[in-house]
Design an enzyme around this catalytic site. Structure first.
Site, PDB file in Angstrom:
ATOM      1  N   ALA A 187      37.103  38.157  37.302  1.00  0.00           N
ATOM      2  CA  ALA A 187      38.133  38.561  38.433  1.00  0.00           C
ATOM      3  C   ALA A 187      37.740  37.641  39.788  1.00  0.00           C
ATOM      4  O   ALA A 187      36.464  37.350  39.767  1.00  0.00           O
ATOM      5  CB  ALA A 187      37.783  39.843  38.486  1.00  0.00           C
ATOM      6  N   LYS A 188      38.422  37.921  40.852  1.00  0.00           N
ATOM      7  CA  LYS A 188      38.142  37.458  41.990  1.00  0.00           C
ATOM      8  C   LYS A 188      39.101  37.997  42.809  1.00  0.00           C
ATOM      9  O   LYS A 188      40.305  38.236  42.709  1.00  0.00           O
ATOM     10  CB  LYS A 188      37.944  36.006  42.104  1.00  0.00           C
ATOM     11  CG  LYS A 188      37.274  35.372  43.087  1.00  0.00           C
ATOM     12  CD  LYS A 188      35.667  35.217  42.934  1.00  0.00           C
ATOM     13  CE  LYS A 188      34.814  35.110  43.964  1.00  0.00           C
ATOM     14  NZ  LYS A 188      33.589  34.887  43.463  1.00  0.00           N
ATOM     15  N   GLY A 189      38.894  38.157  44.161  1.00  0.00           N
ATOM     16  CA  GLY A 189      39.749  38.552  45.319  1.00  0.00           C
ATOM     17  C   GLY A 189      39.559  37.905  46.503  1.00  0.00           C
ATOM     18  O   GLY A 189      38.327  37.353  46.655  1.00  0.00           O
ATOM     19  N   VAL A 210      42.787  38.585  41.533  1.00  0.00           N
ATOM     20  CA  VAL A 210      43.106  38.242  39.936  1.00  0.00           C
ATOM     21  C   VAL A 210      42.224  38.622  39.031  1.00  0.00           C
ATOM     22  O   VAL A 210      41.015  38.416  39.029  1.00  0.00           O
ATOM     23  CB  VAL A 210      43.224  36.536  40.182  1.00  0.00           C
ATOM     24  CG1 VAL A 210      43.558  35.801  38.811  1.00  0.00           C
ATOM     25  CG2 VAL A 210      44.168  36.106  40.940  1.00  0.00           C
TER      26      VAL A 210
END
Ligand code: NAD
Length: 423
Positions: free
Chosen positions: A110-112, A65
């Site tokens: 962001a992050k994943g 995201v």
């Protein structure tokens, strides 16, 4: 007060939103900017086919995201865990935006995450998941777009695989595509200790503000991974007394304090379970350790540890959040009522992303700094950010968490206004 329906208390996205809503109201942010900042920039779901060691084909679900690119490329960790959800990744991505803005570094958030259980995967399987996940995202990541880093269940080795896979796709070695890499591949001195060091610097600042002393401070650290073990080690070395420790296997409490280097050796060199530490004190669950007598509590494991159901049991004078989202939104008011001085996650654990920023700068320059230079710059950033948040809280009559959100949202909204909306 941050409002979340009781049955949704453990939904981290709702927790993040609740604080965002309060901060936005206090700021009087205009409606259009509110709508823009409320939603992520982009959400990507990937299905990752992997041949397992047994020869059978498995498909893992992964997310990335991008919450914001307003202040720069977006930045955030990749998490490998069985309970990863899109809501969680969304919340973590938003927190990254606010965190980068609190410490005033030129990144968005962001992050994943990949839904998998790293404890049940071989190294080869983890490598294949990482490489295919990276390949699927290759046009969305990059030094100018989105710069991943390690998080729960991932580490320096994972970042080396991401860097190599991305470099193969773009046909040249691109170290700045990830941070938290091994030193020999463009990593930064001080990155491994950075989040824990930031926790300690924040605690030092809180002590000075509250007229307390390191030597008479009892500290409990929940989580003994990167953040928890480094915070415990540095704080022990600086004179704090670490009286409580915990990891996924359980907790230990010892009023006399732990020999942290010996505990690190026990857990990491001898690979023994933390609760079996021979010189340990009373055994208890990892949750129970949070409610033992102490002056500083550092939750540095996972989300939702301090809730409306248990916040009244916290003894600490200072809560410094090493983990992301360890306190639920409904617990905020209870802590405030008890007079706990909260150093919220988006400030308390920002040392990690700050040194990640330094790593990205060094990679792009191809010129590397000494460890004392990294640590000195980190100290300056953390101390300045702490002062700014506390000043904001005092000026606006809000708690530290809402102040940190307000400061961050204000900075992102200001940049957005300057840029304008591309039609
Ligand atoms: P890690 O995987 O290195 O360590 C996690 C630790 O938490 C381990 O000791 C594990 O045993 C423990 N743990 C897991 N589940 C637990 C449970 N139910 N109860 C008690 N302990 C439990 O992860 P990390 O990098 O140290 O990250 C910890 C937290 O800090 C996460 O919330 C992460 O998002 C956040 N964070 C990490 C960094 C970083 O630089 N690594 C930066 C900012 C924030």
């Amino acid at each position: 007060m941050a409002l979340v329906a009781a049955h949704n208390e453990l939904n981290v996205y709702e927790s993040a939103e609740a604080r965002f809503e309060v901060a936005v109201k206090r700021l009087g942010l205009e409606e259009g900017l509110y709508k823009y900042l409320r939603y992520p920039n982009k959400e990507i779901t990937v299905y990752i086919p992997v041949t397992m060691d047994s020869g059978h084909l498995e498909v893992f679900i992964g997310y990335r995201v991008h919450h914001s690119i307003v202040r720069g490329p977006c930045k955030g960790g990749i998490r490998f865990a069985p309970d990863v959800t899109l809501d969680e990744v969304r919340a973590l991505a938003a927190w990254m935006t606010w965190k980068c803005a609190v410490v005033n570094i030129p990144f968005g958030g962001a992050k994943g995450g990949v839904i998998c259980d790293p404890s049940k995967l071989s190294m080869n399987e983890k490598e294949r998941i990482t490489r295919r996940y990276t390949a699927e995202l290759s046009e969305w990541i990059g030094p100018e777009r989105d710069v991943p880093a390690p998080d729960l269940g991932t580490n320096e080795q994972t970042m080396a695989w991401v860097m190599d896979t991305y470099s193969m796709h773009v046909r040249h070695t691109t170290t700045a595509v990830v941070t938290g890499k091994p030193l020999d591949l463009g990593g930064s001195h001080g990155r491994k200790e950075a989040t824990g060091r930031g926790v300690m610097i924040s605690c030092d600042k809180a002590l000075a503000k509250l007229g307390m002393k390191r030597e008479t401070c009892r500290v409990i650290v929940q989580g003994f991974g990167n953040v928890g073990s480094m915070a415990a080690m540095l704080m022990h070395g600086a004179g704090y007394k670490i009286v409580g420790v915990a990891d996924i296997h359980g907790g230990l409490y010892n009023e006399k304090g732990f020999d942290i280097p010996a505990l690190i050796d026990w857990v990491y060199a001898k690979c023994k379970p933390l609760p079996e530490f021979p010189a340990g004190g009373a055994k208890m669950t990892a949750q129970e350790v949070l409610f033992q007598p102490c002056d500083i509590l550092v939750p540095a494991a996972i989300e939702n540890q301090i809730t409306s159901q248990n916040a009244h049991r916290v003894h600490a004078r200072i809560l410094c959040e090493g983990a992301n989202g360890p306190t639920t939104a409904p617990a905020d008011a209870l802590l405030e009522k008890k007079g706990v001085f909260v150093i919220p996650d988006i400030l308390g654990n920002a040392g990690g992303v700050t040194v990640s920023y330094f790593e990205w700068v060094q990679d792009r320059q191809g010129f590397f700094w000494r460890e004392d230079e990294v640590n000195q710059r980190l100290k300056e950033v953390m101390e300045r950010s702490f002062d700014e948040v506390v000043r904001y809280a005092e000026t606006h009559g809000v708690n530290n968490r809402i102040a940190a959100y307000m400061l961050a949202i204000d900075r992102v909204a200001f940049a957005l206004k300057l840029r304008g909306i591309y039609a």
